[in-house]
Design a protein around this motif. Structure first.
Motif, PDB file in Angstrom:
ATOM      1  N   ASP A 128       1.057  62.328 -23.771  1.00  0.00           N
ATOM      2  CA  ASP A 128       1.042  62.024 -22.333  1.00  0.00           C
ATOM      3  C   ASP A 128       2.398  61.489 -21.856  1.00  0.00           C
ATOM      4  OD1 ASP A 128      -0.025  61.961 -19.799  1.00  0.00           O
ATOM      5  OD2 ASP A 128      -1.746  60.703 -20.322  1.00  0.00           O
ATOM      6  N   PRO A 349      -1.313  70.530 -15.978  1.00  0.00           N
ATOM      7  CA  PRO A 349      -0.999  70.206 -17.376  1.00  0.00           C
ATOM      8  C   PRO A 349      -1.165  71.460 -18.237  1.00  0.00           C
ATOM      9  CG  PRO A 349      -2.256  68.440 -16.386  1.00  0.00           C
ATOM     10  CD  PRO A 349      -2.196  69.525 -15.353  1.00  0.00           C
ATOM     11  N   CYS A 381      -4.481  64.444 -21.466  1.00  0.00           N
ATOM     12  CA  CYS A 381      -3.384  63.579 -21.006  1.00  0.00           C
ATOM     13  C   CYS A 381      -3.701  63.092 -19.592  1.00  0.00           C
ATOM     14  CB  CYS A 381      -2.066  64.331 -21.039  1.00  0.00           C
ATOM     15  SG  CYS A 381      -1.568  64.862 -22.695  1.00  0.00           S
ATOM     16  N   ALA A 384      -0.789  62.652 -16.887  1.00  0.00           N
ATOM     17  CA  ALA A 384      -0.287  63.926 -16.351  1.00  0.00           C
ATOM     18  C   ALA A 384      -1.303  64.519 -15.376  1.00  0.00           C
ATOM     19  CB  ALA A 384      -0.007  64.904 -17.493  1.00  0.00           C
TER      20      ALA A 384
END
Ligand SMILES: *Cc1c(COP(=O)(O)O)cnc(C)c1O
Length: 431
Positions: A128, A349, A381, A384
């Motif tokens: 991340d 992502p 993550c 993100a």
């Protein structure tokens, strides 16, 4: 009539910017034109030859560009390629990524960063990012390292350095490689270190969207003689020269044609010579926008870590929909109606792309994902995802010609929509 006395364009008022911004072409001038003519007059548009001999290293312009680039960035070697994407792939080959090796990458970047390991059977592992700079979080990187980890690819995203010194220290500690994807921060800096010069290999882009460009192109820099040698081989049909160049280690030496043309190299030389002049106005646009909105509640301008230089490939606003009381999407539509070009989010992502979701990269049997138990799914993550799906509003200073007058209007558009945001609630509640 609006509560504030101003009428938003989306509700029928006059837009702040009545004309669209013009696309930025100003970075190509007379010196680029004369560079092209010089190559045309020479009659040699490329002088590469895919077997051993002096021509293996390319023509005059390519070699001059590499000498100038390595001097500018204070690195032993600069190896030109035909794109940063190719440079990333070559770097994976050079450091010896093998099938099943893991390579840690951020999910919030241009897709090429995360695709590169796959070409050698490497497994991208997503760590991340930090919410202040959108770059890899060193703690998340440490947590992802295990016995199979071969490398970290850090991206100096949007023009701001990742924590490259900290990441290099992590790489040294675990005896793995740090690769810097420096496509977006050509003159970025962390402390005394220029972006791209801290990793074992740093990769620059000369794609036409970037600050410094030559149509297409990329440059790899490194201080390591062996890596430089392997990069040069992989760039140019490695299989033909492996013996003559004393490769020793023949792994990953089935080569590509990643060679740069003399035309691109000549233009890149001209661009490098005036790099400051190209980057500085982009920074000015971004810094002016930041100054104009820094006091506004609910909108957070890009942060620059102490003693770092941010080149602002993108200027990123973080949007707090709770404080604003109106959705990011509605705010964005209102901003568009005022004439402010921007996007919400950046890229989804990357682990949400089909290549990861379906674990299908090379061939029909799911190679290389058939070598790992890793799966990729939403939630991997969270930072993100929050940045992309909830917070980020993005403006590209590299994409437009912006006069001082227009710059003031861009700032005014942001301030106007912010001031009148209560008026947007009717739109939000109708949806
Ligand atoms: C543009 C970009 C690339 C790819 O560069 P090309 O030269 O177009 O191949 C890679 N990584 C990042 C972060 C980029 O922005």
């Amino acid at each position: 009539m609006s509560t504030s006395g101003l009428e938003l364009a989306i509700l029928g008022g006059a837009p702040i910017l009545s004309e669209p911004l013009s696309v930025f072409h100003g970075s190509l001038g007379l010196i680029e034109r004369s560079a092209v003519e010089r190559v045309m007059d020479s009659g040699s548009l490329s002088a590469f030859y895919g077997s051993a001999g002096p021509e293996f290293f390319g023509g005059e312009e390519v070699r001059a560009l590499e000498a100038e680039w390595s001097e500018y960035f204070g690195m032993r070697h600069a190896v030109s390629v035909n794109a940063a994407t190719s440079g990333l792939i070559a770097a994976m080959g050079a450091i010896g990524v093998s099938p099943g090796d893991e390579v840690i990458v951020p999910p919030y970047t241009m897709s090429a960063t995360a695709m590169a390991p796959l070409f050698y059977g490497g497994i991208p592992v997503f760590a991340d990012i930090e919410d202040q700079t959108f770059c890899l979080d060193p703690a998340a990187v440490e947590a992802a390292i295990n016995i199979r980890t071969r490398a970290i690819i850090a991206v100096n995203l949007f023009g701001h350095p990742a924590q490259i010194s900290a990441l290099r220290a992590i790489a040294e500690k675990h005896r793995i490689y740090l690769i810097e994807d420096n496509a977006q921060a050509p003159l970025g800096r962390e402390g005394e270190h220029l972006c791209g010069t801290v990793g074992h290999v740093g990769i620059f882009s000369l794609n036409y969207h970037k600050h410094i460009h030559s149509g297409e192109g990329g440059i790899c820099v490194t201080d390591d003689d062996t890596l430089a040698n392997r990069l040069r081989m992989i760039r140019n049909h490695a299989e033909n020269v492996a013996d003559e160049m004393g490769a020793g280690d023949y792994s990953n030496l089935i080569g590509h044609n990643f060679r740069m043309s003399e035309l691109s190299a000549a233009i890149a030389r001209a661009q490098l010579a005036r790099a400051e002049e190209l980057v500085r106005p982009r920074e000015h646009i971004a810094e002016s926008l930041t100054d104009a909105i820094d006091d506004l509640e609910g909108l957070t301008a890009p942060k620059v870590r102490p003693d770092c230089r941010h080149n602002y490939y993108c200027w990123t606003l973080r949007y707090d929909s709770e404080l604003m009381g109106v959705s990011r999407e509605t705010f964005s539509r209102a901003l568009t109606e005022e004439g402010f070009p921007h996007s919400v989010g950046y890229v989804e992502p990357l682990y949400l792309l089909p290549v990861f979701r379906e674990r299908q990269a090379i061939g029909r049997d799911g190679f290389p994902f058939n070598l790992t138990n890793r799966h990729y799914e939403a939630g991997l993550c969270p930072v993100a995802e929050r940045m992309h799906f909830e917070e980020v509003i993005l403006f590209e200073p590299c994409a437009y010609d912006v006069s001082e007058d227009q710059l003031e209007k861009l700032a005014n558009a942001l301030r106007k929509v912010h001031k009148c945001r209560v008026d947007l609630r009717v739109i939000d509640s109708n949806e």
